[in-house]
Design an enzyme around this catalytic site. Structure first.
Site, short mmCIF file in Angstrom:
data_model
loop_
_atom_site.label_atom_id
_atom_site.label_comp_id
_atom_site.label_asym_id
_atom_site.label_seq_id
_atom_site.Cartn_x
_atom_site.Cartn_y
_atom_site.Cartn_z
N ASN A 228 0.85 -1.19 0.00
CA ASN A 228 0.00 0.00 0.00
C ASN A 228 0.88 1.24 0.00
O ASN A 228 2.10 1.14 0.00
CB ASN A 228 -0.97 -0.03 1.19
CG ASN A 228 -0.21 -0.14 2.50
OD1 ASN A 228 0.59 0.71 2.85
ND2 ASN A 228 -0.46 -1.23 3.24
N LYS A 309 8.98 -17.55 -9.93
CA LYS A 309 8.29 -16.43 -10.57
C LYS A 309 7.14 -16.94 -11.45
O LYS A 309 7.32 -17.86 -12.25
CB LYS A 309 9.29 -15.66 -11.43
CG LYS A 309 8.69 -14.39 -12.00
CD LYS A 309 9.68 -13.63 -12.86
CE LYS A 309 8.95 -12.50 -13.55
NZ LYS A 309 9.65 -12.03 -14.72
#
Ligand code: CTP
Length: 423
Positions: A228, A309
């Site tokens: 955030n 990944k």
């Protein structure tokens, strides 16, 4: 609460480079004995006459000496000290500082503070008699007097240069009397602020305070995460300010790259909400008196972070990520591990019905106080310099701040929290 007690007032004692600097140590002591809160600042020349350590020991505060944060100073001391002071005293005031003050030159800590201070200013000149009589010095004194600066002395007497003439710094007792006269004329509002500040100053000394700061990062795979916009500035400012006030501070911070404030007892870096929950649990076992949850803890995390990944070819044209709830530190961890008497401060970001929602959050999570702000309000966004906050307790709003930079908000929040506790 307004009071006439000198203890309500904060005196910033600024010492410049004259032999009378040694008398300023007595003045610092006298001011303290009279009940004033005292902080000191010195020019580099003053430190050749008296060590900053002496004034630090006498005042109990770091001495501001350097604009660049060397020695005991922090880079923004000139702003902080200027805001702190109710009354500024320059003793001794050399010909040099009179000239700088008259012209507005700001090239060291003391001259810069003089420009940053807007409260009453008392100067106690001290210099050789010929210098004092010089038209340039007298013109500077007249300029300063014209701006409302009060002068005390100089007295006539034996000077360091061997003559007996006007130029000697007034005795500390005379300077104290002049400070008392100035204080008697200050408006009652300044006294109230001073009283609260003085009480708050002592309140935090020795208290064990745990502060969380910054965002958490919740990994999706080894190279991606959910985060955030939290910058960590508020929590870091609170930690630094609490430490400056003598609190024993443990800072638990998410991934941010901010300079760690000086004087913290412990800094623990974490990445995820779960790590933060574990760090808070451990910190609570050390019996803190306060927990300030300024961190923006992620409420959800990816259910199963991928070991390698994730390639877009594997995802196709859309991707829905399975998330799971993180532990609610305030809601779940703190009730289970809080030591008796722990005071809890939470933070709330609300974009509408700020007051109502913050109060509901305080009640739901059993907080003692909550600091609420609206990131969409003008001038209060994540990147903004100034912020406006509300401080609430269980009864509602107890303080509404002006729009202020975070370091100043942090100082005032600690002051308000202390005032709420001691009242
Ligand atoms: N907090 C916490 N643990 C979490 C999430 C938040 O302790 N898992 C703390 C924050 O540090 C902050 C306060 O709770 O002090 C914020 O309350 P919260 O209800 O989580 O606020 P939001 O996440 O903004 O909630 P909502 O999305 O419901 O508005």
């Amino acid at each position: 609460m307004a009071t006439d007690s000198p203890a309500s007032f904060r005196v910033l004692l600024m010492v410049t480079g004259g032999i009378a600097a040694y008398k300023s140590c007595f003045l610092a002591r006298l001011l303290q004995q009279a009940g004033f809160a005292v902080k000191a600042a010195m020019t580099p020349a003053a430190t050749r006459f008296v060590g900053p350590v002496t004034l630090q020991a006498l005042t109990g505060h770091p001495v501001a000496t350097d604009l660049w944060g060397e020695g005991q100073s922090e880079p923004l001391d000139h702003i902080e000290y200027a805001r702190w002071a109710d009354v500024v005293v320059v003793a001794p005031a050399t010909a040099d500082i009179l000239a700088k003050a008259a012209c507005g030159i700001a090239d060291d800590m003391v001259s810069t503070l003089l420009l940053a201070c807007d409260g009453p200013l008392l100067m106690a000149p001290a210099m050789n008699d010929a210098m004092w009589a010089h038209p340039a010095v007298q013109a500077n004194v007249a300029t300063l007097a014209g701006r409302g600066v009060e002068m005390v002395g100089p007295g006539s007497g034996h000077l360091a240069c061997g003559t007996t003439a006007p130029g000697r710094m007034s005795e500390p007792e005379e300077i104290l009397a002049a400070v008392r006269r100035i204080v008697a004329d200050l408006p009652s509002e300044a006294r109230a602020v001073g009283t609260e500040a003085a009480a708050a100053q002592d309140y935090w000394r020795g208290r064990r305070v745990v502060i969380t700061a910054g965002p958490t990062h919740e990994p999706i795979d080894p190279v991606r995460y959910i985060a955030n916009h939290s910058t960590g500035h508020m929590g870091f400012a609170l930690a630094g300010e609490a430490a400056r006030r003598g609190a024993v501070v443990t800072l638990i911070c998410g991934p941010v790259e901010l300079p760690v404030p000086r004087g913290l007892a412990k800094v623990q870096r974490v990445t995820t909400a779960r790590e933060m929950a574990a760090a808070v649990t451990e910190a609570l076992s050390a019996d803190p008196q306060w927990l300030v949850m300024a961190a923006a803890v992620a409420d959800f995390a990816p259910e199963t972070p991928a070991a390698g990944k994730i390639k877009k070819e594997e995802l196709g044209t859309g991707w829905s990520l399975q998330m799971r709830r993180n532990p609610d530190i305030l809601g779940e961890i703190v009730p289970a591990h809080a030591p008796a008497g722990l005071k809890v401060v939470g933070f709330a970001l609300e974009t509408s019905e700020v007051q109502e929602r913050a109060l509901a959050k305080l009640q739901a999570k059993n907080m003692d106080f909550i600091v609420a702000n609206n990131p969409t309000a003008e001038g209060s966004g994540f990147g903004a310099v100034d912020h406006e906050v509300l401080l609430l307790d269980g009864t509602g709003v107890i303080w509404r701040s002006a729009s202020l930079p975070k370091p100043e908000l942090a100082a005032l929040l600690l002051q308000k929290l202390a005032a709420a506790e001691v009242s």
